[in-house]
Design a protein around this motif. Structure first.
Motif, PDB file in Angstrom:
ATOM      1  N   LEU A  54       0.830  -1.199   0.000  1.00  0.00           N
ATOM      2  CA  LEU A  54       0.000   0.000   0.000  1.00  0.00           C
ATOM      3  C   LEU A  54       0.868   1.254   0.000  1.00  0.00           C
ATOM      4  O   LEU A  54       0.614   2.203  -0.758  1.00  0.00           O
ATOM      5  CB  LEU A  54      -0.934  -0.009   1.209  1.00  0.00           C
ATOM      6  N   THR A  55       1.904   1.265   0.831  1.00  0.00           N
ATOM      7  CA  THR A  55       2.806   2.417   0.883  1.00  0.00           C
ATOM      8  C   THR A  55       3.489   2.629  -0.463  1.00  0.00           C
ATOM      9  O   THR A  55       3.601   3.769  -0.940  1.00  0.00           O
ATOM     10  CB  THR A  55       3.869   2.213   1.975  1.00  0.00           C
ATOM     11  N   ALA A  56       3.927   1.547  -1.083  1.00  0.00           N
ATOM     12  CA  ALA A  56       4.588   1.660  -2.390  1.00  0.00           C
ATOM     13  C   ALA A  56       3.644   2.237  -3.436  1.00  0.00           C
ATOM     14  O   ALA A  56       4.021   3.116  -4.221  1.00  0.00           O
ATOM     15  CB  ALA A  56       5.099   0.292  -2.826  1.00  0.00           C
ATOM     16  N   ASN A  57       2.411   1.772  -3.463  1.00  0.00           N
ATOM     17  CA  ASN A  57       1.447   2.278  -4.438  1.00  0.00           C
ATOM     18  C   ASN A  57       1.081   3.732  -4.168  1.00  0.00           C
ATOM     19  O   ASN A  57       0.939   4.536  -5.096  1.00  0.00           O
ATOM     20  CB  ASN A  57       0.188   1.409  -4.428  1.00  0.00           C
ATOM     21  N   ARG A  58       0.921   4.073  -2.891  1.00  0.00           N
ATOM     22  CA  ARG A  58       0.648   5.472  -2.544  1.00  0.00           C
ATOM     23  C   ARG A  58       1.782   6.382  -3.011  1.00  0.00           C
ATOM     24  O   ARG A  58       1.549   7.444  -3.606  1.00  0.00           O
ATOM     25  CB  ARG A  58       0.472   5.610  -1.030  1.00  0.00           C
ATOM     26  N   ASN A  59       3.020   5.967  -2.754  1.00  0.00           N
ATOM     27  CA  ASN A  59       4.167   6.789  -3.126  1.00  0.00           C
ATOM     28  C   ASN A  59       4.235   7.016  -4.630  1.00  0.00           C
ATOM     29  O   ASN A  59       4.523   8.122  -5.100  1.00  0.00           O
ATOM     30  CB  ASN A  59       5.467   6.134  -2.642  1.00  0.00           C
ATOM     31  N   MET A  60       3.967   5.962  -5.389  1.00  0.00           N
ATOM     32  CA  MET A  60       4.055   6.103  -6.838  1.00  0.00           C
ATOM     33  C   MET A  60       2.936   6.972  -7.379  1.00  0.00           C
ATOM     34  O   MET A  60       3.152   7.798  -8.276  1.00  0.00           O
ATOM     35  CB  MET A  60       4.039   4.742  -7.519  1.00  0.00           C
ATOM     36  N   ALA A  61       1.731   6.812  -6.847  1.00  0.00           N
ATOM     37  CA  ALA A  61       0.621   7.661  -7.283  1.00  0.00           C
ATOM     38  C   ALA A  61       0.909   9.120  -6.961  1.00  0.00           C
ATOM     39  O   ALA A  61       0.663  10.013  -7.787  1.00  0.00           O
ATOM     40  CB  ALA A  61      -0.678   7.213  -6.617  1.00  0.00           C
ATOM     41  N   GLY A  62       1.462   9.370  -5.777  1.00  0.00           N
ATOM     42  CA  GLY A  62       1.824  10.735  -5.409  1.00  0.00           C
ATOM     43  C   GLY A  62       2.883  11.312  -6.322  1.00  0.00           C
ATOM     44  O   GLY A  62       2.818  12.479  -6.724  1.00  0.00           O
ATOM     45  N   ALA A  63       3.867  10.483  -6.680  1.00  0.00           N
ATOM     46  CA  ALA A  63       4.940  10.948  -7.559  1.00  0.00           C
ATOM     47  C   ALA A  63       4.422  11.285  -8.953  1.00  0.00           C
ATOM     48  O   ALA A  63       4.916  12.202  -9.608  1.00  0.00           O
ATOM     49  CB  ALA A  63       6.029   9.888  -7.650  1.00  0.00           C
ATOM     50  N   LEU A  64       3.409  10.545  -9.420  1.00  0.00           N
ATOM     51  CA  LEU A  64       2.832  10.828 -10.736  1.00  0.00           C
ATOM     52  C   LEU A  64       2.046  12.134 -10.737  1.00  0.00           C
ATOM     53  O   LEU A  64       2.088  12.900 -11.697  1.00  0.00           O
ATOM     54  CB  LEU A  64       1.915   9.683 -11.162  1.00  0.00           C
ATOM     55  N   VAL A  65       1.332  12.398  -9.637  1.00  0.00           N
ATOM     56  CA  VAL A  65       0.447  13.563  -9.588  1.00  0.00           C
ATOM     57  C   VAL A  65       1.191  14.834  -9.206  1.00  0.00           C
ATOM     58  O   VAL A  65       1.038  15.885  -9.845  1.00  0.00           O
ATOM     59  CB  VAL A  65      -0.710  13.305  -8.600  1.00  0.00           C
ATOM     60  N   ALA A  66       2.021  14.747  -8.174  1.00  0.00           N
ATOM     61  CA  ALA A  66       2.726  15.938  -7.669  1.00  0.00           C
ATOM     62  C   ALA A  66       4.062  15.515  -7.063  1.00  0.00           C
ATOM     63  O   ALA A  66       4.163  15.306  -5.852  1.00  0.00           O
ATOM     64  CB  ALA A  66       1.869  16.666  -6.633  1.00  0.00           C
ATOM     65  N   PRO A  67       5.084  15.354  -7.888  1.00  0.00           N
ATOM     66  CA  PRO A  67       6.393  14.918  -7.384  1.00  0.00           C
ATOM     67  C   PRO A  67       6.924  15.834  -6.282  1.00  0.00           C
ATOM     68  O   PRO A  67       6.861  17.066  -6.395  1.00  0.00           O
ATOM     69  CB  PRO A  67       7.285  14.991  -8.632  1.00  0.00           C
ATOM     70  N   GLY A  68       7.394  15.222  -5.208  1.00  0.00           N
ATOM     71  CA  GLY A  68       7.982  15.983  -4.117  1.00  0.00           C
ATOM     72  C   GLY A  68       7.003  16.465  -3.071  1.00  0.00           C
ATOM     73  O   GLY A  68       7.403  16.960  -2.012  1.00  0.00           O
ATOM     74  N   ARG A  69       5.712  16.327  -3.331  1.00  0.00           N
ATOM     75  CA  ARG A  69       4.710  16.801  -2.374  1.00  0.00           C
ATOM     76  C   ARG A  69       4.310  15.676  -1.429  1.00  0.00           C
ATOM     77  O   ARG A  69       4.271  14.506  -1.807  1.00  0.00           O
ATOM     78  CB  ARG A  69       3.471  17.296  -3.118  1.00  0.00           C
ATOM     79  N   SER A  70       4.045  16.014  -0.179  1.00  0.00           N
ATOM     80  CA  SER A  70       3.573  15.041   0.801  1.00  0.00           C
ATOM     81  C   SER A  70       2.046  15.078   0.874  1.00  0.00           C
ATOM     82  O   SER A  70       1.430  16.133   0.706  1.00  0.00           O
ATOM     83  CB  SER A  70       4.157  15.345   2.183  1.00  0.00           C
ATOM     84  N   PHE A  71       1.462  13.910   1.138  1.00  0.00           N
ATOM     85  CA  PHE A  71       0.011  13.800   1.258  1.00  0.00           C
ATOM     86  C   PHE A  71      -0.325  13.084   2.558  1.00  0.00           C
ATOM     87  O   PHE A  71       0.476  12.316   3.096  1.00  0.00           O
ATOM     88  CB  PHE A  71      -0.566  12.993   0.089  1.00  0.00           C
ATOM     89  N   THR A  72      -1.530  13.321   3.063  1.00  0.00           N
ATOM     90  CA  THR A  72      -2.023  12.531   4.184  1.00  0.00           C
ATOM     91  C   THR A  72      -2.440  11.157   3.663  1.00  0.00           C
ATOM     92  O   THR A  72      -2.613  10.959   2.447  1.00  0.00           O
ATOM     93  CB  THR A  72      -3.235  13.209   4.848  1.00  0.00           C
ATOM     94  N   ASP A  73      -2.621  10.197   4.557  1.00  0.00           N
ATOM     95  CA  ASP A  73      -3.063   8.868   4.138  1.00  0.00           C
ATOM     96  C   ASP A  73      -4.402   8.940   3.406  1.00  0.00           C
ATOM     97  O   ASP A  73      -4.608   8.241   2.405  1.00  0.00           O
ATOM     98  CB  ASP A  73      -3.183   7.941   5.353  1.00  0.00           C
ATOM     99  N   ALA A  74      -5.296   9.786   3.913  1.00  0.00           N
ATOM    100  CA  ALA A  74      -6.600   9.917   3.267  1.00  0.00           C
ATOM    101  C   ALA A  74      -6.455  10.465   1.847  1.00  0.00           C
ATOM    102  O   ALA A  74      -7.143  10.018   0.912  1.00  0.00           O
ATOM    103  CB  ALA A  74      -7.507  10.828   4.090  1.00  0.00           C
ATOM    104  N   GLU A  75      -5.551  11.437   1.679  1.00  0.00           N
ATOM    105  CA  GLU A  75      -5.329  11.994   0.342  1.00  0.00           C
ATOM    106  C   GLU A  75      -4.699  10.952  -0.580  1.00  0.00           C
ATOM    107  O   GLU A  75      -5.045  10.866  -1.767  1.00  0.00           O
ATOM    108  CB  GLU A  75      -4.433  13.231   0.448  1.00  0.00           C
ATOM    109  N   TYR A  76      -3.760  10.163  -0.037  1.00  0.00           N
ATOM    110  CA  TYR A  76      -3.156   9.102  -0.842  1.00  0.00           C
ATOM    111  C   TYR A  76      -4.225   8.116  -1.321  1.00  0.00           C
ATOM    112  O   TYR A  76      -4.214   7.669  -2.472  1.00  0.00           O
ATOM    113  CB  TYR A  76      -2.103   8.348  -0.037  1.00  0.00           C
ATOM    114  N   ASP A  77      -5.132   7.771  -0.437  1.00  0.00           N
ATOM    115  CA  ASP A  77      -6.166   6.814  -0.817  1.00  0.00           C
ATOM    116  C   ASP A  77      -7.083   7.375  -1.901  1.00  0.00           C
ATOM    117  O   ASP A  77      -7.523   6.638  -2.799  1.00  0.00           O
ATOM    118  CB  ASP A  77      -6.978   6.405   0.414  1.00  0.00           C
ATOM    119  N   LEU A  78      -7.354   8.680  -1.842  1.00  0.00           N
ATOM    120  CA  LEU A  78      -8.122   9.309  -2.913  1.00  0.00           C
ATOM    121  C   LEU A  78      -7.336   9.275  -4.225  1.00  0.00           C
ATOM    122  O   LEU A  78      -7.912   9.055  -5.304  1.00  0.00           O
ATOM    123  CB  LEU A  78      -8.463  10.754  -2.544  1.00  0.00           C
ATOM    124  N   LEU A  79      -6.020   9.480  -4.129  1.00  0.00           N
ATOM    125  CA  LEU A  79      -5.177   9.408  -5.322  1.00  0.00           C
ATOM    126  C   LEU A  79      -5.249   8.026  -5.965  1.00  0.00           C
ATOM    127  O   LEU A  79      -5.293   7.898  -7.190  1.00  0.00           O
ATOM    128  CB  LEU A  79      -3.727   9.735  -4.980  1.00  0.00           C
TER     129      LEU A  79
END
Length: 329
Positions: A235-260
């Motif tokens: 789950l952490t790996a998938n969250r990190n990759m989704a975050g990197a695709l949408v906004a590289p370098g930005r941090s998200f909350t767990d809830a935001e990652y799940d929306l991503l």
């Protein structure tokens, strides 16, 4: 016969920096040598702050100097970024320093974005000559240069094994036509896997390099002592990759990652990682055996997106145990 299992080391740069990434790559290779893995490959990427393998041949040399028997190589060198002569010299040097341990996987993708291609002084049309460039490179290794009076020193007569890497039918047909082993990047581009392997095996022409077709299929694996831990790492790996695709370098909350992960970008990540073994040893073994049969693969090369270094190494240790690899003597 035990299915050969190899490692694609993604050379992840964490918050502890590139130097720590290199230390981890050495430590993993030293351990993998004893665990019975066949080979470790490193990929050429540029302008990616999370990947430390941009100078691929240099990293291979560093790891080779700290290990004894495991095969090491490029998975792959993006040949359009270089002249065949330069790569023949680099990998001829590696093979001379570490005889019988060096592989050269070749791809035709840029391994970068458009701006980085310009910074590399890369001609966008260079990919068009990939087939002839592969043959020119092979000729340097065989001591049969296609350019009069030009040889690779070192490189001449080293006969470094060449592999064609691909994620489409083009690479399958090229590998078949040249009689070379073929490695499919199904760990991130799963769509054409079965068609590509089928075409490669059907069209394969024996060569001096290879008498029978040989397929290496990429697959993701996260192995842990419990199912809960494995699922959390995935789950952490998938969250990190989704975050990197949408906004590289930005941090998200767990809830935001799940929306991503529910967004188109998240679905893209999940599709890229369609072939992923996640779980304890028995679960992962069953998955990989089924995947190898589906892919009609002679060997699997495993990538792991775990970012924590201890869990990353532990996953490969458990994987070796799960697949009952023949530990080095």
């Amino acid at each position: 016969m035990t299915l050969p299992i190899s490692i694609l080391d993604l050379a992840h740069i964490g918050t502890d920096g590139a130097a720590a990434s290199f230390r981890s790559s050495v430590e993993l290779a030293q351990q993998a040598e004893g665990w019975g893995y066949t080979r470790i490959w490193y990929a050429e990427h540029h302008n990616m702050p999370s990947i430390a393998s941009s100078a691929t041949s240099v990293l291979i040399a560093h790891v080779a100097a700290h290990t004894n028997t495991i095969r090491l190589g490029a998975g792959g060198i993006m040949l359009p970024n270089h002249s065949p002569l330069q790569i023949a010299e680099q990998f001829g040097t590696l093979e001379t320093l570490h005889p019988g341990r060096i592989d050269l996987g070749l791809g035709r993708a840029p391994g970068s974005d458009q701006n980085t291609m310009r910074a590399l002084r890369r001609d966008p049309s260079a990919a068009d000559t990939f087939p002839s460039d592969v043959q020119e490179l092979q000729a340097y290794f065989a001591g049969q240069s296609r350019i009069s009076g030009v040889n690779a020193y070192p490189g001449k007569d080293t006969n470094v094994p060449v592999y064609i890497l691909g994620s489409s039918l083009f690479g399958a047909r090229l590998a078949a036509a040249l009689g070379l082993p073929y490695s499919f990047a199904s760990h991130f581009a799963p769509q054409a896997l079965e068609d590509a392997v089928r075409i490669y095996r059907r069209e394969f022409k024996p060569s001096e390099a290879l008498a029978e077709p040989y397929v290496i299929a990429g697959v993701n694996a996260i192995v842990a002592d419990t199912e809960e831990e494995a699922d959390a790492l995935a789950l952490t790996a998938n969250r990190n990759m989704a975050g990197a695709l949408v906004a590289p370098g930005r941090s998200f909350t767990d809830a935001e990652y799940d929306l991503l992960l529910e967004s188109p970008a998240g679905q893209q990540v999940l599709n890229m990682r369609r072939y992923s073994a996640v779980g304890t040893k028995p679960v992962v073994r069953a998955y990989l055996e089924e995947f190898a049969a589906k892919a009609d693969a002679d060997e699997l090369i495993v990538a792991s997106q775990i970012t924590g270094r201890a869990a990353w190494q532990r996953s490969f240790e458990l994987l070796a145990q799960a697949m009952e690899l023949p530990a080095a003597q």
